[in-house]
Design a protein around this motif. Structure first.
Motif, PDB file in Angstrom:
ATOM      1  N   GLU A 218      10.392  -0.373  -4.377  1.00  9.33           N
ATOM      2  CA  GLU A 218      10.770   0.993  -4.045  1.00  9.33           C
ATOM      3  C   GLU A 218       9.912   1.430  -2.872  1.00  9.33           C
ATOM      4  OE1 GLU A 218      10.138   3.316  -7.527  1.00  9.33           O
ATOM      5  OE2 GLU A 218      11.528   2.143  -8.786  1.00  9.33           O
ATOM      6  N   GLN A 219      10.501   2.128  -1.915  1.00 12.42           N
ATOM      7  CA  GLN A 219       9.770   2.490  -0.709  1.00 12.42           C
ATOM      8  C   GLN A 219       8.535   3.317  -1.015  1.00 12.42           C
ATOM      9  OE1 GLN A 219      10.654   1.217   2.414  1.00 12.42           O
ATOM     10  NE2 GLN A 219       8.585   1.943   2.877  1.00 12.42           N
ATOM     11  N   ALA A 220       8.616   4.178  -2.031  1.00 10.83           N
ATOM     12  CA  ALA A 220       7.466   5.022  -2.379  1.00 10.83           C
ATOM     13  C   ALA A 220       6.273   4.175  -2.805  1.00 10.83           C
ATOM     14  CB  ALA A 220       7.849   5.996  -3.494  1.00 10.83           C
ATOM     15  N   GLU A 221       6.527   3.097  -3.519  1.00  8.47           N
ATOM     16  CA  GLU A 221       5.442   2.225  -3.960  1.00  8.47           C
ATOM     17  C   GLU A 221       4.836   1.469  -2.788  1.00  8.47           C
ATOM     18  OE1 GLU A 221       3.785   0.958  -7.358  1.00  8.47           O
ATOM     19  OE2 GLU A 221       3.888   3.042  -6.712  1.00  8.47           O
ATOM     20  N   ILE A 222       5.671   1.024  -1.871  1.00  8.69           N
ATOM     21  CA  ILE A 222       5.170   0.310  -0.696  1.00  8.69           C
ATOM     22  C   ILE A 222       4.392   1.262   0.207  1.00  8.69           C
ATOM     23  CG2 ILE A 222       5.850  -0.985   1.344  1.00  8.69           C
ATOM     24  CD1 ILE A 222       6.093  -2.462  -1.364  1.00  8.69           C
ATOM     25  N   ASP A 223       4.857   2.502   0.298  1.00  9.35           N
ATOM     26  CA  ASP A 223       4.127   3.508   1.076  1.00  9.35           C
ATOM     27  C   ASP A 223       2.748   3.745   0.460  1.00  9.35           C
ATOM     28  OD1 ASP A 223       6.356   3.681   2.652  1.00  9.35           O
ATOM     29  OD2 ASP A 223       6.993   5.659   1.926  1.00  9.35           O
ATOM     30  N   ARG A 224       2.686   3.771  -0.868  1.00  7.39           N
ATOM     31  CA  ARG A 224       1.395   3.955  -1.561  1.00  7.39           C
ATOM     32  C   ARG A 224       0.460   2.795  -1.246  1.00  7.39           C
ATOM     33  NH1 ARG A 224      -1.026   2.553  -6.659  1.00  7.39           N
ATOM     34  NH2 ARG A 224       0.806   1.332  -7.292  1.00  7.39           N
ATOM     35  N   LEU A 225       0.987   1.589  -1.262  1.00  2.00           N
ATOM     36  CA  LEU A 225       0.175   0.416  -0.951  1.00  2.00           C
ATOM     37  C   LEU A 225      -0.364   0.492   0.469  1.00  2.00           C
ATOM     38  CD1 LEU A 225      -0.896  -2.436  -1.562  1.00  2.00           C
ATOM     39  CD2 LEU A 225       1.326  -3.323  -0.807  1.00  2.00           C
ATOM     40  N   CYS A 226       0.488   0.836   1.415  1.00  2.00           N
ATOM     41  CA  CYS A 226       0.065   0.937   2.814  1.00  2.00           C
ATOM     42  C   CYS A 226      -1.037   1.979   2.964  1.00  2.00           C
ATOM     43  CB  CYS A 226       1.250   1.295   3.702  1.00  2.00           C
ATOM     44  SG  CYS A 226       2.440  -0.049   3.935  1.00  2.00           S
ATOM     45  N   SER A 227      -0.892   3.108   2.286  1.00  5.36           N
ATOM     46  CA  SER A 227      -1.902   4.161   2.350  1.00  5.36           C
ATOM     47  C   SER A 227      -3.236   3.658   1.820  1.00  5.36           C
ATOM     48  CB  SER A 227      -1.434   5.377   1.549  1.00  5.36           C
ATOM     49  OG  SER A 227      -2.419   6.386   1.533  1.00  5.36           O
ATOM     50  N   GLU A 228      -3.195   2.921   0.721  1.00  2.78           N
ATOM     51  CA  GLU A 228      -4.422   2.372   0.130  1.00  2.78           C
ATOM     52  C   GLU A 228      -5.094   1.375   1.070  1.00  2.78           C
ATOM     53  OE1 GLU A 228      -6.020   3.017  -2.586  1.00  2.78           O
ATOM     54  OE2 GLU A 228      -4.669   3.979  -4.000  1.00  2.78           O
ATOM     55  N   LEU A 229      -4.288   0.630   1.807  1.00  2.00           N
ATOM     56  CA  LEU A 229      -4.834  -0.377   2.726  1.00  2.00           C
ATOM     57  C   LEU A 229      -5.235   0.202   4.075  1.00  2.00           C
ATOM     58  CD1 LEU A 229      -2.431  -3.404   2.080  1.00  2.00           C
ATOM     59  CD2 LEU A 229      -4.665  -2.934   1.040  1.00  2.00           C
ATOM     60  N   GLY A 230      -4.901   1.466   4.288  1.00  2.00           N
ATOM     61  CA  GLY A 230      -5.290   2.113   5.535  1.00  2.00           C
ATOM     62  C   GLY A 230      -4.411   1.769   6.712  1.00  2.00           C
ATOM     63  N   VAL A 231      -3.139   1.456   6.436  1.00  2.00           N
ATOM     64  CA  VAL A 231      -2.198   1.157   7.520  1.00  2.00           C
ATOM     65  C   VAL A 231      -1.009   2.111   7.423  1.00  2.00           C
ATOM     66  CG1 VAL A 231      -2.871  -1.270   7.576  1.00  2.00           C
ATOM     67  CG2 VAL A 231      -0.913  -0.571   6.179  1.00  2.00           C
ATOM     68  N   GLU A 232      -0.275   2.233   8.518  1.00  2.00           N
ATOM     69  CA  GLU A 232       0.894   3.103   8.529  1.00  2.00           C
ATOM     70  C   GLU A 232       2.033   2.461   7.732  1.00  2.00           C
ATOM     71  OE1 GLU A 232       1.864   3.832  12.576  1.00  2.00           O
ATOM     72  OE2 GLU A 232      -0.115   4.658  13.079  1.00  2.00           O
ATOM     73  N   ALA A 233       2.786   3.289   7.025  1.00  2.00           N
ATOM     74  CA  ALA A 233       3.903   2.786   6.227  1.00  2.00           C
ATOM     75  C   ALA A 233       4.992   2.238   7.131  1.00  2.00           C
ATOM     76  CB  ALA A 233       4.451   3.893   5.336  1.00  2.00           C
ATOM     77  N   ARG A 234       5.588   1.145   6.710  1.00  2.00           N
ATOM     78  CA  ARG A 234       6.714   0.540   7.413  1.00  2.00           C
ATOM     79  C   ARG A 234       7.851   0.343   6.413  1.00  2.00           C
ATOM     80  NH1 ARG A 234       4.056   1.980  11.040  1.00  2.00           N
ATOM     81  NH2 ARG A 234       3.171   0.770  12.763  1.00  2.00           N
ATOM     82  N   GLU A 235       9.073   0.538   6.869  1.00  2.00           N
ATOM     83  CA  GLU A 235      10.218   0.390   5.975  1.00  2.00           C
ATOM     84  C   GLU A 235      10.322  -1.045   5.476  1.00  2.00           C
ATOM     85  OE1 GLU A 235      15.074   1.174   5.940  1.00  2.00           O
ATOM     86  OE2 GLU A 235      13.873   1.622   7.726  1.00  2.00           O
TER      87      GLU A 235
END
Length: 292
Positions: A218-235
């Motif tokens: 789910e995009q929301a979960e991937i966005d959460r992961l990106c935020s935790e890793l300190g990178v910008e979210a990508r589709e």
């Protein structure tokens, strides 16, 4: 650069190092594909280095002996995995002459890299001491652990074995599926209670990212992961899920038997992560309970 200056430079490093420590058959291949294609993330030239498994025993029961030789084996494997050398002898000669730096292999040389890491499901078999050592490698280090419904995960692992020609004869035996938990590596790769406790014992809670296979796509979960890793979210391209379909129908009797063996894992995860555990897990557990 002096040692003091080098330490100061390391402490000012704003990048994030991460380890996806499992679990196997829980979408880690897809996750690696997503992260390695992200323009701000580097995973080095391949997946599953399993670098620390050369130093620490399966099950988290201490370090292996012969430190120098284990270091050499880890470096040799790194050389082969990255394509720097071929074969056992070739990688040994390469390692003795010019050993690769594990951390820098992951990081690469792209100045735009903001996070770099290793996706190795076998790290799930390690213990608290190993995770603490891995945590100390970089000022900002995150651990990602993905869990999948235990019976589904075990079935997926068994089906992968069935695709391997080495297991064709064994697969013909009626008890092949029933013996899957007898394999220490198979069991420790999905021993969620032990892995979770080891992580939280040695790593600050803020540096642990718990995900579930059933809700990861789910995009929301991937966005959460990106935020935790300190990178910008990508589709994310969820249609590219690797090994998403498991061939063969799960035998009902086997599923019930495995549930009884793995029931404690369902209970542990529900108690440990009551707000995060997917409804799918609860429904499956209820179905198995009614069928027992």
């Amino acid at each position: 650069m002096t040692r003091q200056e080098d330490q100061h430079s390391a402490s000012q490093d704003s990048t994030t190092m991460f380890f996806v420590v499992g679990a196997g058959k829980a979408g880690t291949t897809w996750l690696h594909d997503y992260l390695s294609s992200h323009d701000q993330v580097s995973c080095g030239p391949t997946k599953e280095y399993s670098y620390f498994n050369y130093f620490w025993r399966t099950g988290g029961d201490g370090k292996r002996p012969f430190v120098w030789w284990n270091t050499c084996l880890a470096q040799m494997s790194l050389a082969r995995r990255t394509g720097a050398a071929r074969g056992y002898v070739g990688s040994l000669i390469y390692t003795l002459r010019n050993p690769l730096d594990y951390k820098e292999t992951l990081r690469g040389k792209d100045p735009l890299t903001r996070a770099f890491g290793d996706v190795s499901p076998r790290y799930a078999t390690l213990g608290a001491e190993a995770f603490a050592e891995m945590k100390s490698m970089h000022p900002r280090t995150k651990f990602v652990f993905v869990m999948r419904d235990p019976v589904d995960r075990l079935w997926s692992a068994a089906q992968m074995k069935l695709r391997n020609p080495r297991y064709k004869r064994r697969a013909a035996k009626a008890d092949f599926l029933m013996t899957q938990l007898d394999d220490k590596l198979v069991f420790e790769s999905m021993n969620y209670p032990r892995t979770v406790e080891a992580l939280f014992q040695s790593v600050p809670e803020d540096d642990i990212i718990i995900m579930f296979y059933e809700t990861m796509f789910e995009q929301a979960e991937i966005d959460r992961l990106c935020s935790e890793l300190g990178v910008e979210a990508r589709e994310a391209q969820f249609e590219k899920r690797v090994y998403a379909e498991t061939k063969g129908e799960m035998p009902v009797s086997w599923a019930r038997a495995m549930y009884l063996e793995l029931k404690h894992m369902y209970q542990f995860v529900e108690q440990r992560f009551p707000a995060a555990i997917p409804d799918y897990w609860k429904h499956k557990a209820n179905d198995y309970e009614r069928a027992v």
